[in-house]
Design an enzyme around this catalytic site. Structure first.
Site, mmCIF file in Angstrom:
data_model
loop_
_atom_site.group_PDB
_atom_site.id
_atom_site.type_symbol
_atom_site.label_atom_id
_atom_site.label_comp_id
_atom_site.label_asym_id
_atom_site.label_seq_id
_atom_site.Cartn_x
_atom_site.Cartn_y
_atom_site.Cartn_z
ATOM 1 N N GLY A 105 -7.396 7.934 7.683
ATOM 2 C CA GLY A 105 -7.418 8.136 9.135
ATOM 3 C C GLY A 105 -8.834 8.286 9.662
ATOM 4 C CG ASP A 139 -2.101 0.840 1.195
ATOM 5 O OD1 ASP A 139 -2.417 1.325 0.093
ATOM 6 O OD2 ASP A 139 -2.746 1.037 2.250
ATOM 7 C CD GLU A 183 -3.984 8.551 -4.090
ATOM 8 O OE1 GLU A 183 -3.617 7.515 -3.482
ATOM 9 O OE2 GLU A 183 -4.294 9.607 -3.514
ATOM 10 C CG ASN A 238 -7.236 0.791 0.168
ATOM 11 O OD1 ASN A 238 -7.711 -0.047 -0.601
ATOM 12 N ND2 ASN A 238 -6.039 1.309 0.011
HETATM 13 ZN ZN LIG Z 1 -4.663 5.064 1.181
#
Ligand SMILES: [Zn+2]
Length: 289
Positions: free
Chosen positions: A185, A81, A133, A234
């Protein structure tokens, strides 16, 4: 034998569900995810983060995960990741990871595309899946940084749909993480996913799309995102929070300072499994194996 993430996500895309991907750092997390996936008959998508992979830890953690996987009767993929370093990616592939993410999301378009293409060419020649990404998924309160480390308004870094086709063409990435309103988070306020933006991306992208920052995002919004093209979500903070809550309760109430680990970790494992099973059912990957 690990399976390819490309194949796992192709199945999900074809059948209209998403595979939850869980970051794991230790034995208890790994075992909890694998057990929950096996009990729910779901493919298991495990991920590791660079903070847990320094020095020989990459060898140690990946060999433990790969060995554990062999004891479970479900397809398992091990994914690196958020790697930003090509050398780390090469090392992970040598260690047996079947999939890697190259994260160039803080770079400009050209540099991100160029680096991703380089990683994809290297990885594809070895049968390894690559996630990239475009746009940037920022941070809420992340466990490794202070509150003040939170990123600016996520609206500023959403994926730009008109850049997507060109990015995929240049990079040949197998899966694309998109920024549509989530954050990593723990959220300070409930996110509002930009499904309109996701639709514009889906219209021009044939690759599986990935949502980072799934923890704390309302189930209904994630289910809508799956209906509109997300095939991997995720999850980290939700599982870590369950583990920490279980450990805290147990340790606070333990009379014996040498309480044995099977007692101390018991609730944490049970609570992690509950969280994982909930995601598997919510995202529709339960019952697919
Ligand atoms: Zn991530």
């Amino acid at each position: 034998m690990l399976v390819s993430m490309k194949k796992m996500l192709a199945d999900a895309k074809r059948s209209g569900y998403a595979v939850p991907a869980f970051d794991v750092s230790n034995y208890d997390m790994t075992k909890s995810v694998l057990e929950a996936c096996e009990e729910e008959r779901s493919p298991a998508l495990l991920m590791c983060l660079g903070v847990d992979l320094g020095g020989r830890d990459m060898d140690l953690l990946s060999s433990m995960i790969i060995s554990l996987s062999e004891h479970f009767d479900i397809p398992v993929c091990l994914h690196l990741d958020h790697a930003t370093d090509f050398e780390e990616i090469k090392r992970a592939i040598d260690c047996g990871f079947s999939s890697v993410m190259y994260d160039g999301s803080v770079l400009d378009f050209d540099r991100n595309a160029e680096n991703t293409a380089k990683v994809a060419s290297y990885a594809h020649s070895r049968g390894i899946t690559v996630e990239a990404e475009l746009g940037h998924v920022g941070n809420g309160s992340v466990g490794s940084v202070s509150e003040s480390g939170a990123d600016a308004d996520p609206g500023e870094t959403l994926t730009v749909p008109r850049e997507v086709a060109e990015f995929v063409r240049i990079t040949d990435a197998d899966a694309l993480a998109v920024a549509i309103g989530t954050a990593h988070g723990v959220y300070k306020k409930t996110p509002e996913l930009r499904i309109d933006r996701l639709d514009e991306i889906t219209a021009v992208c044939d690759r599986p799309l990935v949502l980072h920052g799934g923890s704390g995002t309302p189930d209904s919004q994630m289910q809508t995102a799956i209906q509109h093209g997300i095939t991997k979500i995720n999850i980290y903070s939700d599982v870590v929070s369950a583990m920490n809550r279980g450990l805290k309760d147990k340790l606070n109430s333990a009379q014996n300072p040498a309480a044995w680990p099977f007692i101390v970790f018991g609730d944490a494992r049970r609570m992690m499994k509950e969280v994982v099973k909930n995601k598997l059912r919510t995202f529709g990957s339960a019952g697919r194996v």
